[in-house]
Design an enzyme around this catalytic site. Structure first.
Site, short mmCIF file in Angstrom:
data_model
loop_
_atom_site.label_atom_id
_atom_site.label_comp_id
_atom_site.label_asym_id
_atom_site.label_seq_id
_atom_site.Cartn_x
_atom_site.Cartn_y
_atom_site.Cartn_z
N TYR A 86 82.68 61.73 46.90
CA TYR A 86 83.95 62.44 47.11
C TYR A 86 83.71 63.66 48.00
O TYR A 86 84.52 64.00 48.85
CB TYR A 86 84.59 62.87 45.78
N HIS A 143 78.58 58.44 43.05
CA HIS A 143 80.05 58.46 43.13
C HIS A 143 80.54 59.90 43.28
O HIS A 143 81.35 60.20 44.16
CB HIS A 143 80.68 57.88 41.85
N ASP A 163 83.40 61.63 37.28
CA ASP A 163 82.09 61.08 37.60
C ASP A 163 80.97 62.07 37.25
O ASP A 163 79.88 61.66 36.84
CB ASP A 163 82.01 60.66 39.07
N GLU A 215 76.66 57.10 39.02
CA GLU A 215 77.72 58.09 38.76
C GLU A 215 77.52 59.33 39.63
O GLU A 215 78.48 59.90 40.15
CB GLU A 215 77.74 58.52 37.29
N GLU A 262 82.58 50.67 38.67
CA GLU A 262 83.17 51.02 37.36
C GLU A 262 83.55 49.77 36.59
O GLU A 262 83.47 49.73 35.37
CB GLU A 262 84.40 51.92 37.52
N HIS A 271 80.40 48.59 35.03
CA HIS A 271 80.00 49.49 33.94
C HIS A 271 80.86 49.27 32.70
O HIS A 271 80.36 49.22 31.57
CB HIS A 271 80.14 50.96 34.37
MN MN3 Z 1 80.66 54.28 35.76
MN MN3 Z 2 81.43 56.42 38.45
#
Ligand code: MN3
Ligand code: MN3
Length: 323
Positions: free
Chosen positions: A108, A104, A70, A101, A199, A202
């Site tokens: 984590y 994302h 990411d 992104e 995702e 995307h």
């Molecule tokens: Mn993506």
């Molecule tokens: Mn991503």
């Protein structure tokens, strides 16, 4: 003051459609917006403490690997595609996706900070830098992203992006889906589901952009580019299998994860208009259930996790993207 213009500077005009899919993708992307702070990962703490050391190790590593992907997608992939995309509405959609992104990548860390000590987190980020299969994966991807200078290289960069989002992520998604499907680490699993939902959008959008460019090439160029695409594809898969065998060793799940990767690699190829490449075995139903948009949270596209509902969203269907 006299001043010579180098070119005409245009402003983005949303009052008319530049094509018949970008505005729909903008709307869907915006509807899907979420933040990791909306999901309370601390609910997983009890579960986390019950996992074996080996299970914890695997869980940490899959998330660490996803963090690297990411990071690259947000910092390199999307910016490189944006730089050669002329259309202003499309640039805006890509920019929004780039922001996601970064969200994302940050999500984590919100899982890590809840479950791990600072020392463990430092160790994990050091592992990312020392693990050869992860580093090689990043290099293979960057090779496409950093050499975007013309239509052909832009096409290959988009193809690589679809491979990353629709295929490479899934060695990492497998384990959280596998645990969440058994009622373990469910809150973290919700974050993974939200990332997966993004995702999937995307991969579809960038796949459409790639197919549009592809249609402008002549037969010789198409042949050359498909050869180059399969080289990238096979290099990524070879490395991904090595990575999977390494991090999933001791789990007895390696073969299933590789099968799952091949299943998603087929979907990635379909996103860019190519035939399936692998014949795959049935996917573990626990994991498949986590993939399905109709199940899990009943209406996957209308909720942000179990018990959390921010707004009523329309369900995303393939028909929304017929161009
Ligand atoms: Mn993506
Ligand atoms: Mn991503």
């Amino acid at each position: 003051m006299t001043f010579k213009l180098n070119k005409i500077h245009k402003a983005v005009n949303w009052n008319k459609e530049d094509d018949n899919f970008t505005q729909a993708f903008w709307e869907q992307n915006v509807k899907q917006f979420w933040l990791p702070e909306e999901i309370s990962v601390s609910k997983d703490l009890k579960n986390w403490n019950e996992l074996s050391d080996k299970e914890k190790e695997l869980y940490k590593k899959v998330l660490a690997g996803l963090t690297l992907l990411d990071t690259k997608q947000g910092n390199n992939g999307i910016p490189s595609m944006m730089s050669l995309t002329e259309n202003l509405q499309r640039k805006a959609v890509l920019s929004f996706m780039g922001t996601m992104e970064e969200i994302h990548a940050k999500s984590y860390s919100s899982i890590f900070t809840t479950l791990l000590s600072n020392g463990e987190i430092d160790e994990l980020f050091e592992w990312i830098e020392s693990e050869k299969t992860l580093q090689r994966k990043a290099e293979l991807i960057l090779e496409a992203y950093e050499n975007v200078s013309d239509k052909k290289s832009l096409y290959l960069s988009m193809i690589t992006s679809v491979f990353l989002e629709s295929f490479l992520f899934y060695s990492g998604f497998f384990y959280p889906l596998f645990l969440a499907g058994q009622g373990k680490m469910v809150a973290s699993g919700e974050i993974i589901s939200l990332i997966l939902r993004d995702e999937s959008l995307h991969g579809k959008y960038i796949g459409l952009l790639a197919q549009e460019i592809h249609s402008t090439f002549n037969e010789n160029e198409k042949k050359e580019l498909s050869d180059r695409m399969y080289i990238i594809f096979n290099n990524l898969m070879e490395n991904e299998i090595e990575y999977t065998n390494l991090i999933y060793k001791d789990s007895n799940l390696e073969a299933e994860v590789i099968n799952f990767l091949q299943y998603n690699a087929n979907r990635a190829l379909e996103n860019v208009g190519f035939e399936k490449y692998y014949k795959v075995e049935a996917i573990n139903p626990i994991v498949l259930n986590g993939l399905s948009i109709e199940t899990k949270t009943h209406d996957f596209f209308s909720t942000k996790g179990n018990g959390y509902q921010k707004g009523i969203y329309e369900e995303l269907e393939d028909e929304d993207f017929i161009i």
